[in-house]
Design an enzyme around this catalytic site. Sequence first.
Site, PDB file in Angstrom:
ATOM      1  N   ASP A   8       0.795  -1.226   0.000  1.00 36.99           N
ATOM      2  CA  ASP A   8       0.000   0.000   0.000  1.00 36.99           C
ATOM      3  C   ASP A   8       0.826   1.274   0.000  1.00 36.99           C
ATOM      4  OD1 ASP A   8       1.025  -0.193   2.522  1.00 36.99           O
ATOM      5  OD2 ASP A   8      -0.898  -0.217   3.562  1.00 36.99           O
TER       6      ASP A   8
ATOM      7  N   TYR B 187       2.559  -3.286  11.775  1.00 44.40           N
ATOM      8  CA  TYR B 187       3.524  -4.377  11.667  1.00 44.40           C
ATOM      9  C   TYR B 187       4.034  -4.638  13.078  1.00 44.40           C
ATOM     10  CZ  TYR B 187       3.612  -3.613   6.617  1.00 44.40           C
ATOM     11  OH  TYR B 187       3.262  -3.495   5.293  1.00 44.40           O
TER      12      TYR B 187
ATOM     13  N   PRO C 219       8.867  -5.539   4.516  1.00 39.25           N
ATOM     14  CA  PRO C 219       8.060  -4.409   4.043  1.00 39.25           C
ATOM     15  C   PRO C 219       8.277  -3.132   4.835  1.00 39.25           C
ATOM     16  CG  PRO C 219       6.707  -5.863   5.377  1.00 39.25           C
ATOM     17  CD  PRO C 219       8.078  -6.467   5.349  1.00 39.25           C
TER      18      PRO C 219
END
Length: 715
Positions: free
Chosen positions: A53, A297, A393
Amino acid sequence: MTTESKIKKTQTEVLIIGAGPAGLMTACWLARTGIPFRIIDKRTTDIFAGQADGLQCRTLEIFQSLGFGDRAWKEANHMLEMAFWSPNEDGELARSTIIADTIPGISRFQQCVLHQGHIEKWFNDSINKWSGGKRGVERPLLPLSINVDESKVDDAEAYPVSVLVKNLTKDNERQKQSIPEQFGAKVENGLYRQFDGDQEKFYANLKTDIEEDDTIDKEEFEVIECKYVVGCDGAHSWVRKQMGINMEGETTDFVWGVLDMVPLTDFPDIRKRGAIHSKDSGSIMIIPRENDIVRLYIQLNEIERDPATKNASEFGGGIEDKTAKTKGRVDRSKITPELILKTAQKIFAPFKFEMTDLSWFTGYQIGQRVSPKFTKHSNRVFIAGDACHTHSPKAGQGMNVSMMDTFNLGWKLAYVIKGLASRDILSTYESERIKVARELINFDHKLSRMFSGKPMIPSKDALTKGEGVDMDEFHKAFYKGNVFASGTLVDYSASTLVVKPETTDDVYFESQASNIPIGRRFDTSLVVTHSDARPIQLVDRMLSDGRWRVLNFCGDVTKSAQMEILNKISDFVYAKDSFRIKYTPVNAREDSIFDVLTIYSSKRDSLELFDFPRLAIPQDHKKRRNYWKLHAGIETTLHEGECNAYKKYGIDTEKGCIVVVRPDGYVSMVTDFSLDGYKKISNFFDEFMIPQTKNILPPQSEDDIDRFVKPLFAI
């Protein structure tokens, strides 16, 4: 009729396998340049929850050049600040600092976030527009085998690659497998994708030798003959495996969970991008998304490992990691939203944290891996994106770097397929992008370990250093990492397409333009259109449509010497033996390969439009003038303040210079503004362009009202 003849055979110039962002970027380039292609994907649905995203600065610049940057900017959530939290001297969680999330001034865009489904829709809309509705993703098509006829790979006109595919529409069992699977929960999750899950299921017990099997319905199969294959099929890439290339790298012990949800919390920085290091419970990264969604996360420290890990391939398929057995594969059945939430609550303490509207979750094991090769079979088969580099990520690089791979490749394929350039330019894809991939792996290796490490507790004694990750060093590393992550500092080395010394590893400038680094993206500056006084960003006159840009910074043309040079250059460009004539197809639009823009430093009100030669205000076959190629580089605008492109680029306002920019927006060369400068440019194109004097196109149509919604490249 033989069995083989019952299987349908088709041809296309490029076959793209995988319809994620990297594949769609390839397709977008090819549609924009009028190249026939097909793009296939084994999944039945376009997108599912929870994918990438983050949109970095350079990605947004490219979206703008493709015509949908405004959609990204309006629909995404913008992140302007980043807050860092870590233990204070008493071991309690406290905010340590807030920095700009994007380095100020590095781009006109800042990092933002939006669900990948929106991004894929923009690509699909663009592909549909520029292909006239003739191209789009074909689903669910499963590739089964690749055959390359090595005797034809050096023939530019040949179709040496054959790919056998199966249409899963009639295969009920495999069609079920092509639906994005969930693992052990009703809530959508990415546990299969992260842990190799259903990747191999597509190919289990599937026959590829179907020619002599009369029990198989031949109508379900197709052989696609193509000139090039681009594998954009993810970290467990089938194309990469067919090429016999293993990823190189390692998987760490660090395991992270991810939640997409609406938070219920008294934590004050929940709508800022944030990094939290707790004293003993792990770390969290906060990514505020569109609407009221937040992605977390969360470092997981209590996940059981599977002692039955058999080999390195269980960590992602064909990955050489000698330490895989000792680490043990994560037991993904133990990763649940409840476990991830429980861990998050410990890290957020003493702040309260609950959630509602959970839309997606996953877990992953941090690893950094890169393919040693991005292409095979004499540049006939390519891999891109996650197929050739994977990482954590944390810095929002996966989707961005993947799209930049194929943004680099797409225009080169177009030039070669149209017979405009030598196939040699395709070799620059691997040399340019593998360097970026290795830099990315090194960056992510350092950042992810600092993020996952236990923080150092500040001592009340300023001279005493504790154990753990120094948070000051982490802040500095993250700031430096943001510069890299923006994508604006990608620096391509010397090659056929980049003119600079081969020995330099530093940023390289020519003296004529001290702020334009050769091999990096051409940054923008505000200029003013001469004919209508409209202020515009210069790169918005340089859209990603396949054309080279030659920028004439002609200096002060009120001085007779500079105007005389501009007139000589105009005569040179329109001469019958010029590079523009030589490398543009006969009957094509004069600017369909080389688009020349002129930017002067004189006062605009001291010049009239027709003081300038044909090159600055060209006419087409119907004598319509192009008023948008001539600009003032220094001006006080009526509504947008001062602009000074000459100062921005470090160009002498008297002498000027010439800048050559590739179709992907990277600077190829800078030379002096003179006739000799144009001769150097001509020599540059002589190295790889193919003469077009025998490539005769139909005469330009008088009925071309649709010219603004059709490709402009080589027509």
